[in-house]
Design a protein around this motif. Structure first.
Motif, PDB file in Angstrom:
ATOM      1  N   UNK A 161      11.249  37.021  21.552  1.00 38.13           N
ATOM      2  CA  UNK A 161      10.445  36.053  21.837  1.00 38.13           C
ATOM      3  C   UNK A 161      10.957  34.877  22.635  1.00 38.13           C
ATOM      4  N   UNK A 162      12.000  34.246  22.257  1.00 35.87           N
ATOM      5  CA  UNK A 162      12.752  33.314  22.987  1.00 35.87           C
ATOM      6  C   UNK A 162      13.297  33.809  24.331  1.00 35.87           C
ATOM      7  N   UNK A 163      13.687  35.305  24.628  1.00 34.45           N
ATOM      8  CA  UNK A 163      13.858  35.569  25.915  1.00 34.45           C
ATOM      9  C   UNK A 163      12.858  35.788  26.921  1.00 34.45           C
ATOM     10  N   UNK A 164      11.676  35.729  26.116  1.00 28.37           N
ATOM     11  CA  UNK A 164      10.301  35.847  27.378  1.00 28.37           C
ATOM     12  C   UNK A 164       9.483  34.443  27.067  1.00 28.37           C
ATOM     13  N   UNK A 165      10.021  33.258  27.182  1.00 30.68           N
ATOM     14  CA  UNK A 165       9.382  31.950  26.726  1.00 30.68           C
ATOM     15  C   UNK A 165       8.121  31.749  27.485  1.00 30.68           C
ATOM     16  N   UNK A 166       7.607  32.446  28.568  1.00 28.65           N
ATOM     17  CA  UNK A 166       6.524  32.298  29.109  1.00 28.65           C
ATOM     18  C   UNK A 166       5.478  33.219  28.879  1.00 28.65           C
ATOM     19  N   UNK A 167       5.852  34.378  28.010  1.00 21.19           N
ATOM     20  CA  UNK A 167       5.054  35.398  27.781  1.00 21.19           C
ATOM     21  C   UNK A 167       4.736  35.624  26.435  1.00 21.19           C
ATOM     22  N   UNK A 168       3.427  36.431  26.342  1.00 16.25           N
ATOM     23  CA  UNK A 168       3.046  36.734  24.944  1.00 16.25           C
ATOM     24  C   UNK A 168       3.414  37.917  24.649  1.00 16.25           C
ATOM     25  N   UNK A 169       4.095  38.210  23.445  1.00 18.05           N
ATOM     26  CA  UNK A 169       4.684  39.661  23.305  1.00 18.05           C
ATOM     27  C   UNK A 169       3.544  40.198  22.160  1.00 18.05           C
ATOM     28  N   UNK A 170       3.046  41.233  22.470  1.00 21.22           N
ATOM     29  CA  UNK A 170       2.201  41.863  21.806  1.00 21.22           C
ATOM     30  C   UNK A 170       2.756  42.429  20.286  1.00 21.22           C
ATOM     31  N   UNK A 201      13.119  27.830   9.952  1.00 28.69           N
ATOM     32  CA  UNK A 201      13.172  26.900  10.974  1.00 28.69           C
ATOM     33  C   UNK A 201      12.443  25.494  10.895  1.00 28.69           C
ATOM     34  N   UNK A 202      11.665  25.424   9.758  1.00 28.62           N
ATOM     35  CA  UNK A 202      11.172  24.275   9.514  1.00 28.62           C
ATOM     36  C   UNK A 202       9.911  23.740  10.396  1.00 28.62           C
ATOM     37  N   UNK A 203       9.256  24.616  11.143  1.00 32.21           N
ATOM     38  CA  UNK A 203       8.178  24.484  11.895  1.00 32.21           C
ATOM     39  C   UNK A 203       7.328  25.618  12.248  1.00 32.21           C
ATOM     40  N   UNK A 204       6.088  25.545  12.241  1.00 27.94           N
ATOM     41  CA  UNK A 204       5.371  26.840  12.784  1.00 27.94           C
ATOM     42  C   UNK A 204       5.293  26.752  14.373  1.00 27.94           C
ATOM     43  N   UNK A 205       5.761  25.612  14.879  1.00 32.15           N
ATOM     44  CA  UNK A 205       5.902  25.458  16.350  1.00 32.15           C
ATOM     45  C   UNK A 205       6.548  26.261  17.256  1.00 32.15           C
ATOM     46  N   UNK A 206       7.671  26.879  16.613  1.00 27.09           N
ATOM     47  CA  UNK A 206       8.528  27.749  17.258  1.00 27.09           C
ATOM     48  C   UNK A 206       7.837  29.062  17.527  1.00 27.09           C
ATOM     49  N   UNK A 207       7.190  29.507  16.880  1.00 27.86           N
ATOM     50  CA  UNK A 207       6.482  30.921  16.964  1.00 27.86           C
ATOM     51  C   UNK A 207       4.942  30.747  17.140  1.00 27.86           C
ATOM     52  N   UNK A 208       4.363  30.927  17.986  1.00 22.16           N
ATOM     53  CA  UNK A 208       2.806  30.476  18.191  1.00 22.16           C
ATOM     54  C   UNK A 208       2.356  32.017  18.143  1.00 22.16           C
ATOM     55  N   UNK A 209       1.053  31.818  17.222  1.00 21.80           N
ATOM     56  CA  UNK A 209       0.313  32.964  17.253  1.00 21.80           C
ATOM     57  C   UNK A 209      -0.791  33.071  18.360  1.00 21.80           C
ATOM     58  N   UNK A 211      -3.987  34.924  18.652  1.00 27.18           N
ATOM     59  CA  UNK A 211      -4.795  35.734  17.872  1.00 27.18           C
ATOM     60  C   UNK A 211      -5.295  36.713  18.633  1.00 27.18           C
ATOM     61  N   UNK A 212      -5.233  37.990  17.950  1.00 27.08           N
ATOM     62  CA  UNK A 212      -5.760  39.319  18.506  1.00 27.08           C
ATOM     63  C   UNK A 212      -4.750  39.969  19.487  1.00 27.08           C
ATOM     64  N   UNK A 213      -3.645  39.093  19.931  1.00 29.54           N
ATOM     65  CA  UNK A 213      -2.782  39.926  20.867  1.00 29.54           C
ATOM     66  C   UNK A 213      -1.475  40.007  20.222  1.00 29.54           C
ATOM     67  N   UNK A 214      -0.487  38.898  19.779  1.00 32.80           N
ATOM     68  CA  UNK A 214       0.717  38.911  19.471  1.00 32.80           C
ATOM     69  C   UNK A 214       1.184  37.457  19.296  1.00 32.80           C
ATOM     70  N   UNK A 215       2.289  37.178  19.738  1.00 33.07           N
ATOM     71  CA  UNK A 215       3.062  35.987  19.423  1.00 33.07           C
ATOM     72  C   UNK A 215       3.830  35.443  20.725  1.00 33.07           C
ATOM     73  N   UNK A 216       4.073  34.209  20.957  1.00 30.00           N
ATOM     74  CA  UNK A 216       4.840  33.909  21.894  1.00 30.00           C
ATOM     75  C   UNK A 216       5.830  32.512  21.619  1.00 30.00           C
ATOM     76  N   UNK A 217       6.928  32.550  22.196  1.00 31.83           N
ATOM     77  CA  UNK A 217       7.840  31.445  21.630  1.00 31.83           C
ATOM     78  C   UNK A 217       7.247  30.063  21.959  1.00 31.83           C
ATOM     79  N   UNK A 218       7.728  28.968  21.405  1.00 30.91           N
ATOM     80  CA  UNK A 218       7.144  27.611  21.481  1.00 30.91           C
ATOM     81  C   UNK A 218       8.215  26.481  21.053  1.00 30.91           C
ATOM     82  N   UNK A 219       7.892  25.342  20.994  1.00 31.26           N
ATOM     83  CA  UNK A 219       8.643  24.371  20.581  1.00 31.26           C
ATOM     84  C   UNK A 219       8.158  23.603  19.485  1.00 31.26           C
ATOM     85  N   UNK A 220       9.145  23.054  18.581  1.00 33.96           N
ATOM     86  CA  UNK A 220       8.914  22.263  17.438  1.00 33.96           C
ATOM     87  C   UNK A 220       8.384  21.137  17.821  1.00 33.96           C
TER      88      UNK A 220
END
Length: 220
Positions: A161-170, A201-209, A211-220
Motif C-alpha cells: 500500500x505504501x509503495x502506491x500512496x496515491x492508488x487504491x489497491x483492490x 500503528x495506533x491509528x486507522x488513518x494509515x490504511x484507508x478503506x 468501500x467496495x474496492x480495496x484499500x489505500x495508504x493514508x496518514x495518521x
C-alpha cells in the motif's frame, strides 16, 4: 523441508505427519508448549495448535517469534475473528481453521515458505511518510523511531500500500500479491490483517478503506 507439528491430540498429529511425509516433508511432533519451545529451532516451519495443555499457545507463538523468524502456521478449530487477530498479532504467518482441506494446507505451507525464502533482489527504497518508516530490505517498520513488530504478511500488506500512496489497491490484488493466491475469494483474511496493522500503528488513518474496492495508504 522439516516441519514441527505442535498438537496435544497425538493421534491427529500422527495422521497429519504421515500425510506431510507422503508429500516429501520430514516431520516431527510434540504435544506440549514446553516441548515446542525446546524443538522449534530444528524446524523449517511450525504447525501450531494454540490449544495446548501446559502453556498458552499464543505465548508459545510470541516466544518463538521473539527469538526466530521460523514460519508459523496456526492450525486450530477456533474460527472467531478475535481468535484470528490474536494469532496473527502473536506472530503467526498464517491461520488455518479446522476442518480444512489438506491441499489447502499444503498450498499455504508452500506460499509461506516462498515468502520466507525470497529470491535475491536489488536494494529497495526505504519508504518514509511522516513518522512512519518502512524498510523493505530490513523488513522493518518504525513509527517515530520505535520499531513496530509486524508479521510477514502485515509487512507485505503495508509495504504494498505504501509503495502506491496515491492508488487504491483492490482486494483481489492484495490476495494475489501478498498471499500469492489468485483463486480464493477475498474474505476476512485481509480485514483481519488490516485491523491488526491499524492497532499496531495506533491509528486507522494509515490504511484507508475504500468501500467496495480495496484499500489505500493514508496518514495518521
Amino acid at each position: 523441508m522439516r516441519i514441527l507439528v505442535v498438537d496435544s491430540d497425538t493421534r491427529a498429529a500422527e495422521t497429519l505427519a504421515r500425510r506431510l511425509q507422503r508429500h516429501g516433508c520430514e516431520t516431527f511432533s510434540v504435544a506440549t508448549g514446553e516441548a515446542a519451545l525446546a524443538e522449534y529451532r530444528s524446524a523449517d516451519l511450525v504447525l501450531l495448535d494454540p490449544e495446548l495443555p501446559d502453556l498458552d499457545g499464543l505465548e508459545v507463538c510470541r516466544a518463538v517469534r521473539a527469538a526466530s523468524e521460523v514460519p508459523i502456521i496456526a492450525v486450530t478449530a477456533l474460527a472467531g475473528e478475535l481468535d484470528r487477530v490474536l494469532g496473527l498479532q502473536a506472530g503467526a504467518d498464517d491461520y488455518v481453521v479446522e476442518p480444512y482441506g489438506f491441499r489447502e494446507l499444503m498450498a499455504r505451507i508452500e506460499a509461506v515458505m516462498r515468502r520466507a525464502r525470497p529470491a535475491a533482489r536489488p536494494a529497495a527504497e526505504v519508504i518514509t511518510s511522516g513518522p512512519l518508516t518502512i524498510d523493505p530490505d530490513l523488513r522493518e517498520v518504525r513509527l517515530g523511531g520505535r520499531r513496530i513488530d509486524v508479521t510477514r504478511k502485515e509487512f507485505d500488506l503495508l509495504h504494498l500500500l505504501a509503495s502506491r500512496p496515491e492508488k487504491v489497491v483492490s482486494r483481489k490484488q492484495l490476495m494475489t500479491q501478498v498471499w500469492d493466491d489468485r483463486w480464493s475469494r477475498p474474505g476476512r483474511t485481509i480485514d483481519t490483517h488490516v485491523s491488526s496493522l491499524r492497532g499496531k500503528l495506533g491509528s486507522a488513518g494509515w490504511i484507508i478503506t475504500v468501500r467496495g474496492v480495496g484499500f489505500r495508504f493514508g496518514h495518521a
